[in-house]
Design a protein around this motif. Sequence first.
Motif, mmCIF file in Angstrom:
data_model
loop_
_atom_site.group_PDB
_atom_site.id
_atom_site.type_symbol
_atom_site.label_atom_id
_atom_site.label_comp_id
_atom_site.label_asym_id
_atom_site.label_seq_id
_atom_site.Cartn_x
_atom_site.Cartn_y
_atom_site.Cartn_z
ATOM 1 N N ILE A 217 3.627 9.912 -7.754
ATOM 2 C CA ILE A 217 4.569 10.174 -8.855
ATOM 3 C C ILE A 217 3.825 10.303 -10.173
ATOM 4 C CG2 ILE A 217 6.438 9.152 -10.215
ATOM 5 C CD1 ILE A 217 7.553 8.049 -7.577
ATOM 6 N N LEU A 218 2.873 9.416 -10.423
ATOM 7 C CA LEU A 218 2.086 9.502 -11.657
ATOM 8 C C LEU A 218 1.283 10.802 -11.715
ATOM 9 C CD1 LEU A 218 0.822 5.829 -12.089
ATOM 10 C CD2 LEU A 218 2.572 7.023 -13.417
ATOM 11 N N GLY A 219 0.757 11.238 -10.586
ATOM 12 C CA GLY A 219 0.046 12.508 -10.542
ATOM 13 C C GLY A 219 0.945 13.682 -10.865
ATOM 14 N N LEU A 220 2.173 13.657 -10.332
ATOM 15 C CA LEU A 220 3.122 14.730 -10.638
ATOM 16 C C LEU A 220 3.490 14.738 -12.118
ATOM 17 C CD1 LEU A 220 5.472 14.543 -7.523
ATOM 18 C CD2 LEU A 220 3.842 16.342 -8.080
ATOM 19 N N SER B 103 0.829 -1.213 0.000
ATOM 20 C CA SER B 103 0.000 0.000 0.000
ATOM 21 C C SER B 103 0.860 1.259 0.000
ATOM 22 C CB SER B 103 -0.957 -0.004 1.190
ATOM 23 O OG SER B 103 -0.229 -0.004 2.405
ATOM 24 N N LYS B 104 1.963 1.260 0.734
ATOM 25 C CA LYS B 104 2.868 2.418 0.723
ATOM 26 C C LYS B 104 3.438 2.631 -0.676
ATOM 27 C CE LYS B 104 4.507 2.261 5.486
ATOM 28 N NZ LYS B 104 5.671 1.996 6.346
ATOM 29 N N ASN B 105 3.891 1.558 -1.301
ATOM 30 C CA ASN B 105 4.457 1.674 -2.645
ATOM 31 C C ASN B 105 3.400 2.129 -3.646
ATOM 32 O OD1 ASN B 105 7.008 0.966 -1.839
ATOM 33 N ND2 ASN B 105 6.715 -1.203 -2.245
ATOM 34 N N LEU B 106 2.178 1.650 -3.489
ATOM 35 C CA LEU B 106 1.102 2.063 -4.387
ATOM 36 C C LEU B 106 0.809 3.554 -4.246
ATOM 37 C CD1 LEU B 106 -1.035 1.168 -6.446
ATOM 38 C CD2 LEU B 106 -2.581 0.788 -4.505
ATOM 39 N N VAL B 107 0.772 4.039 -3.022
ATOM 40 C CA VAL B 107 0.532 5.474 -2.798
ATOM 41 C C VAL B 107 1.648 6.300 -3.407
ATOM 42 C CG1 VAL B 107 0.408 7.253 -1.010
ATOM 43 C CG2 VAL B 107 -0.922 5.155 -0.765
ATOM 44 N N ILE B 108 2.899 5.884 -3.214
ATOM 45 C CA ILE B 108 4.032 6.610 -3.784
ATOM 46 C C ILE B 108 3.952 6.608 -5.304
ATOM 47 C CG2 ILE B 108 6.544 6.545 -4.081
ATOM 48 C CD1 ILE B 108 6.714 5.569 -1.175
ATOM 49 N N LEU B 109 3.612 5.473 -5.896
ATOM 50 C CA LEU B 109 3.468 5.386 -7.350
ATOM 51 C C LEU B 109 2.376 6.317 -7.855
ATOM 52 C CD1 LEU B 109 4.313 3.949 -9.982
ATOM 53 C CD2 LEU B 109 2.518 2.281 -9.502
ATOM 54 N N LEU B 110 1.239 6.368 -7.157
ATOM 55 C CA LEU B 110 0.150 7.253 -7.562
ATOM 56 C C LEU B 110 0.552 8.723 -7.467
ATOM 57 C CD1 LEU B 110 -2.940 5.453 -5.986
ATOM 58 C CD2 LEU B 110 -2.284 5.568 -8.404
#
Length: 139
Positions: free
Chosen positions: A64-67, A55-62
């Motif tokens: 980064i994708l948003g940026l 879940s932490k990695n998924l949040v970080i990925l989201l």
Amino acid sequence: MTSSSSSQATIEIRIYALATSAVSIIENPVMRQRRRPVVSKPKRHLWVTLLKNFSKNLVILLVILGLVQMIQNLAFKSMDSSGGSVLDFKQRIAEIESFLEITKNTMEVQKEFVNRKIEREVNHRFEILNEIRMIVRDL
């Protein structure tokens, strides 16, 4: 004993007690005066750890994708019906560059602040250690 000699003896006893406690702290970093037992954390199940990390990695990925999407939107805003001009595109690139420059400067200021804070704390710890060494040396 006179009052001055008794007060001097009291001061010497306090200095000796401070120095001996400082020596015991230096020799044994875990203080012996600690009476409360250390309570260890209960061990987590493997699936809980994996779920938490995922879940932490998924949040970080989201994030980064948003940026990335925000930067793309800034760089490639929908052009006019005429297709836009190269000048508009260059202006947008200049806006992004100025934004990145401001962000870089802000991060440098924050980094310098944290470095100064860490440096002050380390220097303070060295001062305390030197005071303890001088007290122990005087004994």
